[in-house]
Write an enzyme that holds these catalytic residues in place. Structure first.
Site, PDB file in Angstrom:
ATOM      1  N   ASP A  82      17.507  22.786  35.010  1.00  0.00           N
ATOM      2  CA  ASP A  82      18.409  22.881  33.859  1.00  0.00           C
ATOM      3  C   ASP A  82      17.740  22.206  32.652  1.00  0.00           C
ATOM      4  OD1 ASP A  82      20.813  23.411  32.556  1.00  0.00           O
ATOM      5  OD2 ASP A  82      21.761  21.537  33.216  1.00  0.00           O
ATOM      6  N   HIS A  83      17.578  22.940  31.572  1.00  0.00           N
ATOM      7  CA  HIS A  83      16.980  22.401  30.335  1.00  0.00           C
ATOM      8  C   HIS A  83      15.617  21.732  30.526  1.00  0.00           C
ATOM      9  CE1 HIS A  83      20.441  23.206  27.789  1.00  0.00           C
ATOM     10  NE2 HIS A  83      21.206  22.756  28.766  1.00  0.00           N
ATOM     11  N   ASP A 104      13.682  25.175  27.750  1.00  0.00           N
ATOM     12  CA  ASP A 104      14.555  24.990  26.585  1.00  0.00           C
ATOM     13  C   ASP A 104      13.734  24.556  25.381  1.00  0.00           C
ATOM     14  OD1 ASP A 104      16.312  24.248  24.632  1.00  0.00           O
ATOM     15  OD2 ASP A 104      17.394  22.754  25.821  1.00  0.00           O
ATOM     16  N   HIS A 184      27.864  20.765  25.009  1.00  0.00           N
ATOM     17  CA  HIS A 184      27.704  19.960  26.226  1.00  0.00           C
ATOM     18  C   HIS A 184      28.547  18.682  26.134  1.00  0.00           C
ATOM     19  CE1 HIS A 184      23.718  22.127  26.333  1.00  0.00           C
ATOM     20  NE2 HIS A 184      24.128  22.289  27.578  1.00  0.00           N
ATOM     21  N   GLY A 185      29.056  18.265  27.287  1.00  0.00           N
ATOM     22  CA  GLY A 185      29.679  16.938  27.362  1.00  0.00           C
ATOM     23  C   GLY A 185      31.095  16.822  26.828  1.00  0.00           C
ATOM     24  N   ALA A 214      30.265  24.679  29.773  1.00  0.00           N
ATOM     25  CA  ALA A 214      31.504  25.391  30.104  1.00  0.00           C
ATOM     26  C   ALA A 214      32.638  24.449  30.510  1.00  0.00           C
ATOM     27  CB  ALA A 214      31.251  26.425  31.200  1.00  0.00           C
TER      28      ALA A 214
HETATM   29 ZN   LIG Z   1      23.122  23.067  29.193  1.00  0.00          ZN
END
Ligand SMILES: [Zn+2]
Length: 288
Positions: A82-83, A104, A184-185, A214
């Site tokens: 992820d990223h 990313d 995010h977050g 999400a």
């Molecule tokens: Zn992300």
């Protein structure tokens, strides 16, 4: 079964109109929570590790834990980076056994993002490993951010559909994380997805789309996003909130408890409830 890649998993989801849940694998209890729930729900599942998780748990530990979890499971399981903001991080993960990568370069100028992403896809595709990449910028909530201010900021960094199409064409990525309204977050689900933008990106690119951040979108928003072309839904913050909340509740009620297993077991159960709920919203239950 052995780990599978996200290639077939996401193509099937795209074709059948649901999304696969991608959950962040930060420690053993959360990995177990993700796999057990996927088994119970009969859902394909993606476990993903961020660079932060890799730093915390160790690359080899994450691969070993997820591999063992996948081997005992009867549902398809993929391990995704992820990223990954670094080309070499992607190589290290590929070599360690990840079956899906993400580069990313969203903070870089477009041309540089294209060049770097292409380097990753060339390397990964030589080994039949799919790559996700990001266009636009999916921001992050600051601790003192007001939702209204964050939503205004989000609008400025959404993905441009024409640029997204050019990006996919030039880089040959397998899935696209496009900034379409989430952040995010988010600790509360206030994000609003730009559905016409998602539809346009879907039509122009043809690749499965990924919804990051999400946790910050409510069920209705996520479902609308999936109907518009989202095939992978990333969930981390909701699990973090549920996991730590349970620990906070448990400790004052059991002030003499010193067994970490007894402290973490209810937290794992709380994580499972969140994962189950998200899988049902994504429509991936029963799709294994
Ligand atoms: Zn992300």
């Amino acid at each position: 079964m052995a780990l599978v890649t996200t290639k077939e998993m996401l193509r099937k989801a795209q074709k059948e109109g649901y999304a696969v849940g991608a959950f962040n694998a930060n420690n053993m209890e959360i990995i177990q929570a993700i796999i057990e729930t996927a088994e119970e729900e009969g859902a394909p599942v993606i476990l993903q590790a961020s660079q932060g998780a890799i730093k915390y748990a160790g690359l080899d530990y994450i691969v070993a834990m997820v591999r063992v979890a996948a081997e005992v499971a009867s549902v398809p399981v993929a391990l995704h980076l992820d990223h990954g903001t670094d080309y070499y991080q992607n190589i290290k993960c590929l070599r360690a056994g990840f079956t899906s990568l993400m580069y990313d370069g969203s903070k870089l100028p477009f041309a540089e993002n294209v060049v770097n992403t292409k380097k990753v896809t060339e390397m990964a595709h030589a080994c039949n490993i799919p790559v996700e990449a990001e266009i636009g910028q999916i921001g992050k909530m600051g601790t003192s951010d007001e939702p209204g201010v964050a939503l205004e900021r989000v609008k400025e960094t959404m993905a441009d559909p024409e640029e997204a199409a050019e990006f996919v064409k030039q880089t040959e990525i397998d899935s696209l994380a496009a900034a379409v309204g989430t952040i995010h977050g988010c600790r509360t689900p206030f994000a609003k997805l730009d559905i016409p933008r998602i539809e346009k990106i879907r039509d122009l690119t043809g690749v499965p789309l990924v919804l990051h951040g999400a946790s910050g979108a409510n069920d209705e928003e996520v479902k609308k996003g999936i109907a518009a072309g989202i095939s992978k839904v990333n969930i981390d913050t909701r699990i973090r909130i549920a996991f730590v909340k349970k620990i906070r509740e448990f400790l004052p009620l059991h002030p003499n408890e010193i067994d970490p297993r007894k402290v973490l077991k209810p937290a794992k159960e709380a994580a499972k409830e969140i994962i189950r709920d998200r899988m049902r919203v994504c429509g991936c239950s029963g799709k294994a």
